[in-house]
Scaffold this motif. Structure first.
Motif, PDB file in Angstrom:
ATOM      1  N   ALA A 104       2.635   7.722   0.585  1.00 14.27           N
ATOM      2  CA  ALA A 104       3.620   8.026  -0.452  1.00 14.27           C
ATOM      3  C   ALA A 104       4.722   8.920   0.108  1.00 14.27           C
ATOM      4  CB  ALA A 104       2.949   8.700  -1.638  1.00 14.27           C
ATOM      5  N   GLN A 105       4.437   9.582   1.240  1.00 16.10           N
ATOM      6  CA  GLN A 105       5.405  10.498   1.842  1.00 16.10           C
ATOM      7  C   GLN A 105       5.679  10.188   3.309  1.00 16.10           C
ATOM      8  OE1 GLN A 105       3.556  14.276   1.133  1.00 16.10           O
ATOM      9  NE2 GLN A 105       3.879  14.211  -1.078  1.00 16.10           N
ATOM     10  N   ALA A 124       7.347   2.579   2.955  1.00 12.59           N
ATOM     11  CA  ALA A 124       7.099   3.482   4.077  1.00 12.59           C
ATOM     12  C   ALA A 124       7.442   2.854   5.422  1.00 12.59           C
ATOM     13  CB  ALA A 124       5.629   3.914   4.071  1.00 12.59           C
ATOM     14  N   GLU A 125       7.679   1.537   5.438  1.00  9.95           N
ATOM     15  CA  GLU A 125       8.036   0.880   6.698  1.00  9.95           C
ATOM     16  C   GLU A 125       9.445   1.284   7.103  1.00  9.95           C
ATOM     17  OE1 GLU A 125       8.287  -3.589   8.678  1.00  9.95           O
ATOM     18  OE2 GLU A 125       8.271  -3.347   6.504  1.00  9.95           O
ATOM     19  N   GLU A 126       9.648   1.534   8.390  1.00 10.77           N
ATOM     20  CA  GLU A 126      10.958   1.997   8.836  1.00 10.77           C
ATOM     21  C   GLU A 126      11.178   1.620  10.293  1.00 10.77           C
ATOM     22  OE1 GLU A 126      12.405   6.375   9.521  1.00 10.77           O
ATOM     23  OE2 GLU A 126      12.536   5.914   7.380  1.00 10.77           O
ATOM     24  N   ARG A 127      12.346   1.020  10.581  1.00 13.03           N
ATOM     25  CA  ARG A 127      12.730   0.691  11.953  1.00 13.03           C
ATOM     26  C   ARG A 127      14.155   1.158  12.203  1.00 13.03           C
ATOM     27  NH1 ARG A 127      11.364  -5.609  12.531  1.00 13.03           N
ATOM     28  NH2 ARG A 127      11.622  -5.545  10.260  1.00 13.03           N
ATOM     29  N   VAL A 128      14.401   1.690  13.387  1.00 11.49           N
ATOM     30  CA  VAL A 128      15.750   2.112  13.755  1.00 11.49           C
ATOM     31  C   VAL A 128      16.557   0.870  14.116  1.00 11.49           C
ATOM     32  CG1 VAL A 128      17.143   3.472  15.355  1.00 11.49           C
ATOM     33  CG2 VAL A 128      14.931   4.346  14.570  1.00 11.49           C
ATOM     34  N   LEU A 129      17.735   0.744  13.520  1.00 11.75           N
ATOM     35  CA  LEU A 129      18.580  -0.422  13.767  1.00 11.75           C
ATOM     36  C   LEU A 129      19.169  -0.365  15.175  1.00 11.75           C
ATOM     37  CD1 LEU A 129      19.966  -2.959  12.549  1.00 11.75           C
ATOM     38  CD2 LEU A 129      21.869  -1.453  11.901  1.00 11.75           C
ATOM     39  N   ASP A 130      19.052  -1.484  15.878  1.00 11.26           N
ATOM     40  CA  ASP A 130      19.710  -1.622  17.180  1.00 11.26           C
ATOM     41  C   ASP A 130      20.132  -3.075  17.343  1.00 11.26           C
ATOM     42  OD1 ASP A 130      17.435  -3.094  17.968  1.00 11.26           O
ATOM     43  OD2 ASP A 130      16.449  -1.301  18.769  1.00 11.26           O
ATOM     44  N   GLY A 131      20.735  -3.378  18.474  1.00 13.50           N
ATOM     45  CA  GLY A 131      21.234  -4.732  18.688  1.00 13.50           C
ATOM     46  C   GLY A 131      20.147  -5.782  18.663  1.00 13.50           C
ATOM     47  N   ALA A 132      18.929  -5.404  19.057  1.00 11.94           N
ATOM     48  CA  ALA A 132      17.841  -6.376  19.144  1.00 11.94           C
ATOM     49  C   ALA A 132      17.281  -6.768  17.779  1.00 11.94           C
ATOM     50  CB  ALA A 132      16.720  -5.817  20.027  1.00 11.94           C
ATOM     51  N   ASN A 133      17.421  -5.897  16.774  1.00 13.41           N
ATOM     52  CA  ASN A 133      16.813  -6.221  15.473  1.00 13.41           C
ATOM     53  C   ASN A 133      17.835  -6.320  14.338  1.00 13.41           C
ATOM     54  OD1 ASN A 133      17.423  -3.548  14.760  1.00 13.41           O
ATOM     55  ND2 ASN A 133      15.354  -2.814  15.210  1.00 13.41           N
ATOM     56  N   PHE A 134      19.120  -6.408  14.678  1.00 13.15           N
ATOM     57  CA  PHE A 134      20.136  -6.507  13.628  1.00 13.15           C
ATOM     58  C   PHE A 134      19.910  -7.739  12.755  1.00 13.15           C
ATOM     59  CE2 PHE A 134      24.297  -7.742  11.930  1.00 13.15           C
ATOM     60  CZ  PHE A 134      24.666  -6.559  11.304  1.00 13.15           C
ATOM     61  N   ALA A 135      19.442  -8.826  13.368  1.00 19.57           N
ATOM     62  CA  ALA A 135      19.184 -10.049  12.600  1.00 19.57           C
ATOM     63  C   ALA A 135      18.087  -9.825  11.560  1.00 19.57           C
ATOM     64  CB  ALA A 135      18.798 -11.191  13.541  1.00 19.57           C
ATOM     65  N   ASN A 136      17.133  -8.933  11.863  1.00 18.85           N
ATOM     66  CA  ASN A 136      16.078  -8.619  10.894  1.00 18.85           C
ATOM     67  C   ASN A 136      16.659  -7.938   9.659  1.00 18.85           C
ATOM     68  OD1 ASN A 136      14.777  -8.319  13.814  1.00 18.85           O
ATOM     69  ND2 ASN A 136      13.189  -9.018  12.428  1.00 18.85           N
ATOM     70  N   LEU A 137      17.606  -7.013   9.883  1.00 18.69           N
ATOM     71  CA  LEU A 137      18.265  -6.358   8.755  1.00 18.69           C
ATOM     72  C   LEU A 137      19.046  -7.380   7.934  1.00 18.69           C
ATOM     73  CD1 LEU A 137      19.220  -3.921   7.109  1.00 18.69           C
ATOM     74  CD2 LEU A 137      21.017  -3.568   8.819  1.00 18.69           C
ATOM     75  N   SER A 196       0.830  -1.214   0.000  1.00 19.10           N
ATOM     76  CA  SER A 196       0.000   0.000   0.000  1.00 19.10           C
ATOM     77  C   SER A 196       0.861   1.258   0.000  1.00 19.10           C
ATOM     78  CB  SER A 196      -0.915   0.000   1.234  1.00 19.10           C
ATOM     79  OG  SER A 196      -1.620  -1.209   1.357  1.00 19.10           O
ATOM     80  N   SER A 197       1.841   1.301  -0.895  1.00 23.24           N
ATOM     81  CA  SER A 197       2.802   2.408  -0.877  1.00 23.24           C
ATOM     82  C   SER A 197       2.180   3.760  -1.195  1.00 23.24           C
ATOM     83  CB  SER A 197       3.940   2.127  -1.861  1.00 23.24           C
ATOM     84  OG  SER A 197       3.432   1.956  -3.170  1.00 23.24           O
ATOM     85  N   SER A 198       1.006   3.764  -1.851  1.00 24.33           N
ATOM     86  CA  SER A 198       0.357   5.038  -2.189  1.00 24.33           C
ATOM     87  C   SER A 198      -0.960   5.218  -1.444  1.00 24.33           C
ATOM     88  CB  SER A 198       0.113   5.120  -3.703  1.00 24.33           C
ATOM     89  OG  SER A 198       1.332   5.105  -4.402  1.00 24.33           O
ATOM     90  N   ALA A 199      -1.158   4.441  -0.386  1.00 25.54           N
ATOM     91  CA  ALA A 199      -2.413   4.513   0.359  1.00 25.54           C
ATOM     92  C   ALA A 199      -2.467   5.762   1.237  1.00 25.54           C
ATOM     93  CB  ALA A 199      -2.573   3.266   1.230  1.00 25.54           C
ATOM     94  N   VAL A 200      -3.666   6.050   1.733  1.00 27.88           N
ATOM     95  CA  VAL A 200      -3.845   7.139   2.688  1.00 27.88           C
ATOM     96  C   VAL A 200      -4.450   6.573   3.966  1.00 27.88           C
ATOM     97  CG1 VAL A 200      -4.055   8.987   0.999  1.00 27.88           C
ATOM     98  CG2 VAL A 200      -6.095   7.717   1.662  1.00 27.88           C
ATOM     99  N   VAL A 201      -4.108   7.195   5.088  1.00 27.72           N
ATOM    100  CA  VAL A 201      -4.650   6.810   6.390  1.00 27.72           C
ATOM    101  C   VAL A 201      -5.688   7.850   6.792  1.00 27.72           C
ATOM    102  CG1 VAL A 201      -4.129   6.351   8.814  1.00 27.72           C
ATOM    103  CG2 VAL A 201      -2.481   5.713   7.032  1.00 27.72           C
TER     104      VAL A 201
END
Length: 513
Positions: free
Chosen positions: A33-34, A317-330, A17-22
């Motif tokens: 989209a932004q 549009a999904e975004e997570r700050v990288l830290d030690g707990a989620n490095f495996a996800n990256l 849903s990259s161009s969806a609206v909430v």
């Protein structure tokens, strides 16, 4: 549903849903989209975090319900015990089919009255909104013909309830309707030109595009219709005045690489072939064949006056700050993208299919001379920001010929009827800034003397994905714009190769007679 299943279902819907609206409290609160988002499902809670330049909200997700292209989400606001609803809508025009039909019929009656008042000496001989897929016409636009004796004007109009994107696209369909009218009445009537009618205060982009059409090919007339008063007002087209556009400074490449040396090194350990794109002096993006999967940006840390780089990752549009707990996800994300996003990758994999234009762009930037060996490979900028009051446009590729002449490259990986007029948008902005010497003032083409010639417009698409209407639209572009249409091999992911070239002299203009 558990918090984990809620998070998975919500994430799956949002990823497509990259161009969806909430929509919340009856109004659009975020445009994906932004805007950005993150979904977290743990500790028996599913949290949806949405943020943009204007606002930042967190909602606890309690339930989900899918209805067509809309996801209805039951949420709980922080500090409020009573649940509320928000909707994530992939379809921006949420009206029902019957509501759209009624609005268009009502507009047609308004338009007929307004045309009769504005042009009493002309006779409206036809006006319809019927579907004609063979000629690329849908029900959004009212199409007609105003006639006086053996001459007339094609008319195309769009009402205020349509999306702004449909209003902005109206000139494309106006040109095609003019051409249809000329073919239908050839030898019987002279169709002098086009009268294009848009809602009040919605004509800025259309006017800018119309100013670059060939005045010798047709009489181009733009009007605004006030649907409350039935008043039609003409808009001056060819008095271009100031173009509402501004250029963003080009970041110093060596300084940015020094500032983000650690994040760049970290990402390169995961994907050595990752592309690094400098978005600004304070942000870089990491991509695999144009697919962005992470960014590094400067951010202020609590208790520290100095900004330090942090990495965020995710698709779209999904975004997570990288830290030690989620490095495996990256690591998993990078591995999954790398395994699929290459020329021989599995075509049913979403990482292979995502953002084909960005993939094409990445190949063009690496090998710009594959399009034309007269281009200078030393100077090639992708996604150049040239913003206006109404949009945040990015020029696909800006480069220069060995003679110093600028070239604007507009890319399409799939069939797109709007390619020629979108090319005009970017060409006009580049020409405006170039005439004022602003590219070098803002750090582009440093040390390179640029030719005073107006830019060359290069439109590029796979040879079998050039829209059938493209030639018709190109016939009406002003001769002040030198353009070239390049059809590339359909197997461009394997090798970038031009298979046909079209220039203005190869396309015959259909005149009014």
């Amino acid at each position: 549903m558990t918090s984990e299943t809620l998070a998975a279902a919500l994430g799956d819907f949002l990823s497509g849903s990259s161009s969806a609206v909430v929509i919340e409290d009856g109004g659009i609160t975020f445009d994906l989209a932004q805007a950005k988002y993150s979904v977290l499902g743990e500790n028996n809670k599913c949290l949806l975090h949405l943020w943009s330049a204007e606002r930042n909200v967190v909602r606890r997700v309690l339930d989900l319900e899918t209805k067509g292209e809309t996801l209805r989400v039951t949420v709980q606001r922080m500090g409020q015990p009573k649940p509320t609803k928000l909707e994530i809508c992939r379809e921006r025009d949420r009206r029902t089919a019957s509501a759209k039909k009624q609005a268009r019929l009502a507009y047609r009656r308004v338009l007929e009255r307004a045309l009769g008042r504005k042009f009493p000496d002309l006779t409206l001989v036809q006006l319809n909104t019927s579907m004609d897929l063979e000629k690329s016409f849908g029900p959004i636009y009212a199409r007609g013909l105003l006639r006086r004796g053996q001459s007339g004007f094609a008319v195309l109009a769009v009402n205020r309830q349509e999306l702004q994107s449909s209003i902005d696209s109206s000139l494309t369909f106006g040109i095609l309707w003019l051409d249809v009218c000329r073919q239908a009445h050839a030898g019987k009537m002279v169709v002098e030109g086009l009268k294009l009618i848009v809602p009040t205060k919605c004509s800025e982009l259309v006017r800018a595009r119309m100013a670059h059409l060939n005045p010798s090919a047709a009489k181009w007339q733009l009007y605004e219709l006030d649907e409350r008063s039935d008043e039609i007002t003409e808009v001056e087209v060819f008095d271009r005045g100031n173009i509402s556009t501004r250029l963003i400074r080009c970041a110093d490449e060596s300084e940015v690489e020094r500032r983000f040396a650690e994040p760049i090194a970290l990402v390169r350990t995961l994907m050595p072939e990752a592309e690094t794109a400098q978005l600004s002096s304070a942000e870089v993006a990491f991509r695999c064949h144009g697919l962005e999967f992470a960014r590094a940006r400067l951010t202020a840390k609590p208790g520290n006056f100095r900004s330090e780089p942090e990495i965020v990752f995710g698709l779209g549009a999904e975004e997570r700050v990288l830290d030690g707990a989620n490095f495996a996800n990256l690591e998993r994300l990078v591995r999954s993208i790398g395994e699929a996003r290459h020329a021989e990758g599995p075509r049913d994999n979403r990482f292979w299919r995502l953002h084909p234009e960005r993939w094409l762009e990445s190949l063009v930037v690496k090998n710009i001379c594959a399009l034309n060996d007269g281009l200078d490979r030393r100077w090639c900028y992708s996604q150049v920001p040239a913003f206006s009051a109404s949009d945040r446009a990015m020029i696909d590729v800006l480069t220069a010929a060995r003679t110093g002449r600028l070239a604007v490259v507009e890319l399409k990986a799939d069939e797109d009827i709007h390619l020629p007029l979108q090319g005009i948008d970017y060409w006009s902005r580049v020409a405006w800034h170039h005439a004022r010497g602003e590219f070098q003032k803002f750090g582009y083409f440093a040390g390179r003397e640029l030719s005073a010639e107006s830019p060359l417009l290069m439109m590029v698409a796979p040879s079998l994905r050039v829209h059938p209407a493209t030639d018709t639209l190109l016939r009406y572009i002003s001769p002040e714009i030198e353009w070239v249409l390049l059809g590339i091999d359909e197997r461009w992911r394997e090798k970038l190769r031009v298979v046909f070239t079209k220039r203005p002299e190869t396309i015959q203009l259909r005149t009014a007679v």
